[in-house]
Design a protein around this motif. Sequence first.
Motif, short mmCIF file in Angstrom:
data_model
loop_
_atom_site.label_atom_id
_atom_site.label_comp_id
_atom_site.label_asym_id
_atom_site.label_seq_id
_atom_site.Cartn_x
_atom_site.Cartn_y
_atom_site.Cartn_z
N UNK A 173 0.83 -1.21 0.00
CA UNK A 173 0.00 0.00 0.00
C UNK A 173 0.86 1.26 0.00
N UNK A 174 1.92 1.27 0.83
CA UNK A 174 2.79 2.45 0.91
C UNK A 174 3.53 2.67 -0.41
N UNK A 175 4.04 1.60 -1.01
CA UNK A 175 4.81 1.75 -2.25
C UNK A 175 3.93 2.18 -3.42
N UNK A 176 2.75 1.56 -3.56
CA UNK A 176 1.85 1.95 -4.64
C UNK A 176 1.37 3.39 -4.43
N UNK A 177 1.04 3.72 -3.18
CA UNK A 177 0.61 5.09 -2.90
C UNK A 177 1.70 6.10 -3.17
N UNK A 178 2.93 5.75 -2.83
CA UNK A 178 4.06 6.65 -3.08
C UNK A 178 4.28 6.84 -4.57
N UNK A 179 4.17 5.76 -5.35
CA UNK A 179 4.35 5.86 -6.80
C UNK A 179 3.29 6.75 -7.43
N UNK A 180 2.07 6.61 -6.98
CA UNK A 180 0.98 7.40 -7.54
C UNK A 180 1.06 8.87 -7.16
N UNK A 181 1.71 9.14 -6.02
CA UNK A 181 1.89 10.53 -5.57
C UNK A 181 3.19 11.14 -6.06
N UNK A 182 3.97 10.34 -6.80
CA UNK A 182 5.23 10.86 -7.32
C UNK A 182 6.38 10.83 -6.35
N UNK A 183 6.19 10.18 -5.19
CA UNK A 183 7.27 10.08 -4.20
C UNK A 183 8.12 8.85 -4.49
N UNK A 184 8.88 8.92 -5.60
CA UNK A 184 9.61 7.74 -6.06
C UNK A 184 10.68 7.30 -5.07
N UNK A 185 11.21 8.23 -4.28
CA UNK A 185 12.23 7.85 -3.31
C UNK A 185 11.70 6.89 -2.27
N UNK A 186 10.40 7.03 -1.95
CA UNK A 186 9.80 6.15 -0.94
C UNK A 186 9.51 4.76 -1.49
N UNK A 187 9.26 4.65 -2.79
CA UNK A 187 8.87 3.36 -3.38
C UNK A 187 9.96 2.32 -3.16
N UNK A 188 11.15 2.60 -3.66
CA UNK A 188 12.25 1.63 -3.54
C UNK A 188 12.78 1.56 -2.11
N UNK A 189 12.89 2.72 -1.45
CA UNK A 189 13.45 2.75 -0.10
C UNK A 189 12.59 1.94 0.86
N UNK A 190 11.27 2.00 0.70
CA UNK A 190 10.37 1.26 1.58
C UNK A 190 10.60 -0.25 1.45
N UNK A 191 10.68 -0.73 0.20
CA UNK A 191 10.84 -2.17 -0.02
C UNK A 191 12.23 -2.65 0.38
N UNK A 192 13.26 -1.96 -0.09
CA UNK A 192 14.63 -2.39 0.21
C UNK A 192 14.91 -2.23 1.70
N UNK A 193 14.44 -1.11 2.27
CA UNK A 193 14.63 -0.90 3.70
C UNK A 193 13.89 -1.94 4.53
N UNK A 194 12.69 -2.33 4.10
CA UNK A 194 11.93 -3.37 4.81
C UNK A 194 12.66 -4.71 4.77
N UNK A 195 13.24 -5.04 3.61
CA UNK A 195 13.99 -6.30 3.51
C UNK A 195 15.24 -6.28 4.37
N UNK A 196 15.90 -5.12 4.45
CA UNK A 196 17.06 -5.00 5.34
C UNK A 196 16.62 -5.16 6.79
N UNK A 197 15.51 -4.52 7.16
CA UNK A 197 14.99 -4.63 8.51
C UNK A 197 14.58 -6.07 8.81
N UNK A 198 13.94 -6.72 7.84
CA UNK A 198 13.55 -8.12 8.03
C UNK A 198 14.75 -8.99 8.32
N UNK A 199 15.79 -8.83 7.49
CA UNK A 199 16.98 -9.69 7.60
C UNK A 199 17.79 -9.42 8.85
N UNK A 200 18.04 -8.15 9.16
CA UNK A 200 18.94 -7.81 10.26
C UNK A 200 18.20 -7.58 11.58
N UNK A 201 17.18 -6.73 11.54
CA UNK A 201 16.49 -6.37 12.78
C UNK A 201 15.62 -7.51 13.31
#
Length: 331
Positions: free
Chosen positions: A56-84
């Motif tokens: 929801x956050x990534x699709x919403x960010x893409x539609x609002x033009x916040x492209x920095x949030x799209x990739x950062x949300x997914x990649x950051x979540x995977x980093x958090x999943x793996x490490x945190x």
Amino acid sequence: MDFMTIFFLIIGFVLLIKGADYLVDGASAVAKRFGIPDIIIGLTVVSMGTSAPELVVSVGSAMKGSTGLVFANVIGSNISNTCLILGVAGLIVPLVVQSTTVKYELPLSILIIPLLFILSNDAMLWGAETSTLSRIDGFILLGLFVGFLYYVFRSAKNNPEEVEQIDPLPAWKSAIFIVGGIAALIIGGDWVVSSAKDIAKAFGMTERLVGLTVVAVGTSLPELATSVVAAMKRNSDIAIGNVVGSNIFNVLLVLGTSAAIMPTNYELAINFDLYFLMAVSFVLFAFFFVGTLRKESLYTLDRWEAALLLVAIISYFTYIIANDPGVAALG
């Protein structure tokens, strides 16, 4: 930035988490009524539910033009999943996982990282100054996601004993849960994206930094709760399988859907985060095989290895905050 921005960010995360929870309960009950096996429900509906906040956050960010949030949300979540998440769960109890996860699902979660790198940077090979995750790239990721689901169904069919009983709900209650869950996800996602953008502006932070830290950790809370509870119950397969499955879903389903709906510009700065995700994924893979050398073929993540994962993410957060262009400008 005022108090209301923080308030809406927190409430947005609560709506995302509870919305995903209710959507999973309602959809699982409906699937149960149609005779779908519990294991299939667990590996599809439930796994998708834990990735719903990122979607929801990534699709919403893409539609609002916040492209920095799209990739950062997914990649950051995977980093958090793996490490945190695995770091915290592994500190609670050493995690022992089935060989199939280490031999198949974990390598797949690693292989899709260089694939994402290629799809995101391919335009640069043709001399373009910027790159985009195009609709074609999105459909490629979604195609691989369908292939992964096929693998999940085959695995479930070959392992029918892995069953999690799901309590049925009345039809009216299932409908309320599904509609209410979707509504909560939409509203919560909108509030999180808007609040994150306001925080970035207020503190001079880039959207990439906010996405990699605040938003990524917030949208990873369902996985954190699931893995910590599983670790406390000494169910390591759920603790680890939840993280690995979520990492695969995030890249293939979340980014695939986002790009298919709205082609998304790719910031080259994200490459550093992809490199880090690749590195810690290989380290996690190595940790499990180190366990086989000491413990008679058991794939184990020990407490000291979990602690190293936590040190890695703390170091990573420290580095990206210190080197963020927006933060540096304020300094």
